[in-house]
Design a protein around this motif. Structure first.
Motif: not given
Length: 619
Positions: A306-310, A334-340, A389-392, A416-422
């Motif tokens: 995922y990171e390589a394509v991104s 599509n490969c980003l979507i499916k890897l996510g 992971l923040s994207d995913i 900002e990290s308080i609400s970070s999904p990761v």
């Protein structure tokens, strides 16, 4: 005759008659152009026939023979084209036009052959890396002729810049400019189809071979591969995609744009035909990997893909921006979507594995539980992929109320990290594990050992957070609060594990009490100390800092009281009593000596400190 030479004046458009002087001048000039072209074209045509009939395997090459003569050949061909345009407009039935057409056909065959020879003989000098890494020093698209290249070379040979252009790059630039000059002449003469066909076949062969050497193969059945084999393929692909995107495809795009600068649509078409199939094969690989069975252990290789394509997406989007290459962009997307999707499923499986952990056995000595090591090593590696992971997980809410319980997830310094999904998700996974550890602590029959187990495991968690990117994601406040909890667990261990020893001593160790009570206190102390010490000789505290803190806490809690009692009733003035020697077994210094060897990790149990590797980046 090519379409460009079939044009005739529109019957509805009146063309003013040319003056005799102008007509005579034009006829004379066109005659000269045809004669000049005939001289050089027929000369090189005869050389070709001579070389083909001789025993030599090498065909005479115009561009490798003399750059000055190649320049004249191209110039004469352009002049011949102008002559044909004049004849079509003024003498459409002239025999001169037939003669010019024959010469042009001969010239185009020569240039087509030269075009192919340059592509083939300069195969390695037309290495895409030469263009992708040195594109800033190549001649600009505004340079439009063979002579412009000579001017460019001359500029680079002057002054202190003699050594500024490496030989390989000089050759690649020269070959590119030769191709560009030939393509311009052939396209304007109406021979674009022949030119493009040679270019596509030759360069596609090069690209296909390059991708094959990089290990790109769309025929692989990834779903049937063992994970170890597939992981090796993934590692190879991670190298291949970097080379393919930043060097191979980038260089081909630059080369196509430069060679066909006079007709950008043709350059686009060439690049598409040359690169599309290989690019699709390249980006179908991660898409197919994402279809494999998801298990938590595969997480890090999926994140690498995922990171390589991104990371390469800006180049992918820029190079394959044409409508004709839109399916390359869609495949990469599509490969980003499916890897996510696969990563989210694996995170869910990892969370479920924590929740469903049903191991009933206790860790000897209250050491680090395997679940703690596994989860924290896993999360430590995950923290290295926080940007990916923040994207995913950005729009993937936790199935629990937020924010998390305050005792387990304090707000980091970075608001900002308080609400970070990761951050929230990793803190949630740690919380699940800590809740599991609470249940495992209850399995110990000795309460003090339960607290020692909790102290050890939470200390391991805090240490892993401090030493990794988890510290950035969870924040210093989170670490501080959990360090306080470690101290609380450790204090509870001291209090519960050594309470009988402390209770064996009088509340006021210096108060005067009967001898029988003194004897009883010494008996109780000996018994309680030996019982506690013997029981805890197999207990461990792997962390040296925590172990020292516990020993210091023990010494501060027990030694001062015992020392006062010892000096009052076990001193020299009572040595004449027979019971003293038999009941006063330990001096205050003896206690420290015994504790110095307590809670140490022996060689056999040192494995509790080992970390099991589950992939991820090297640390």
């Amino acid at each position: 005759m090519r379409a460009i030479f079939k044009s005739t004046p529109s019957p509805t458009r009146m063309t003013p008659p040319a003056s005799p002087l102008r007509l005579s001048f034009s006829e004379s000039l066109m005659e000269e152009n045809i004669e000049a072209a005939e001289l050089i074209i027929t000369n090189w045509d005869s050389l070709s026939h001579d070389s083909s009939s001789s025993s030599s395997c090498n065909t005479a090459s115009l561009f490798s023979n003399s750059r000055e003569e190649a320049k004249q050949y191209l110039s004469s061909t352009k002049g011949l084209q102008k002559a044909m345009q004049y004849l079509v407009s003024h003498q459409a039935s002239s025999e001169k036009l037939v003669r010019a057409q024959t010469l042009m056909a001969t010239a185009m065959k020569r240039l087509e052959r030269e075009f192919y020879q340059i592509l083939k003989s300069n195969r390695f000098y037309l290495d895409p890396e030469s263009f992708s890494t040195h594109s800033s020093s190549r001649p600009s698209a505004s340079r439009s002729s063979f002579s412009d290249f000579e001017e460019y070379v001359s500029e680079n040979e002057s002054g202190d810049e003699t050594d500024s252009v490496p030989e390989a790059q000089r050759l690649s630039i020269a070959a590119m400019e030769d191709l560009r000059a030939i393509a311009e002449v052939m396209i304007k003469a109406g021979y674009a189809k022949e030119c493009i066909k040679v270019y596509k076949i030759t360069r596609k062969s090069f690209v296909d071979e390059a991708l094959y050497s990089l290990g790109v193969d769309r025929t692989l059945n990834l779903q049937k591969m063992d994970w170890e084999v597939l992981e090796a393929k993934i590692n190879n692909w991670l190298h291949a995609v970097k080379t393919a995107v930043k060097t191979l495809f980038s260089g081909e795009r630059i080369l196509s744009d430069q060679v066909f600068w006079v007709a950008p649509a043709m350059g686009e078409s060439c690049f598409m035909e040359i690169s599309k199939e290989g690019a699709l094969a390249l980006f179908e690989f991660p898409e197919n990997v994402a279809k494999c069975k998801e298990t938590p252990e595969k997480m890090f290789r999926f994140l690498d893909l995922y990171e390589a394509v991104s990371n390469h997406w800006p180049e992918i989007d820029s190079m394959f921006c044409f409508e004709s290459t839109s399916n390359v962009r869609s495949t990469a997307t599509n490969c980003l979507i499916k890897l996510g999707d696969a990563v989210r499923k694996m995170l869910t499986s990892f969370e479920t594995a924590i929740q469903k952990d049903t191991s009933k056995s206790t860790v000897p000595g209250g050491g680090i539980h395997p679940l703690t090591r596994y989860v924290m090593n896993y999360l430590t590696f995950l923290a290295d992929y926080s940007e990916v992971l923040s994207d995913i997980v950005a729009y993937w809410p936790l199935p629990i109320p937020s924010p998390l319980p305050e005792p387990f997830f304090g707000s980091p310094d970075n608001e900002e990290s308080i609400s970070s999904p990761v951050s929230v998700r990793l803190a949630w996974l740690i919380l699940l594990m800590l809740c599991k550890l609470d249940g495992k602590a209850a399995m110990y029959k000795d309460v003090s050992l339960s607290y020692l187990f909790l102290a050890n495991n939470l200390q391991y968690v805090v240490g892993k957070v401090r030493q990794s990117n988890l510290n950035i994601l969870l924040g210093d406040e989170w670490v501080t609060k959990h360090e306080l909890k470690v101290k609380q667990y450790a204090w509870n261990y001291v209090r519960m594990g050594w309470s009988k020893v402390l209770a064996s001593l009088p509340e006021n160790p210096t108060a005067e009490i009967p001898v029988d009570e003194v004897k009883e206190h010494f008996r109780k102390f000996n018994s309680a100390f030996e019982e506690a010490y013997t029981k805890q000789t197999s207990w461990v505290v792997p962390d040296p800092g925590l172990r020292d803190e516990i020993k210091i806490s023990l010494a501060r809690r027990i030694v001062p009281i015992y020392k006062e009692f010892y000096e009052t009733y076990g001193g020299m003035h009572l040595r004449k009593e027979m019971w003293v020697e038999s009941l006063v077994r330990y001096t205050p210094d003896d206690l420290g000596n015994y504790w110095s060897g307590l809670l140490n990790v022996s060689g056999s149990s040192g494995s509790v400190m080992s970390s099991s590797s589950h992939g991820g980046r090297s640390r």
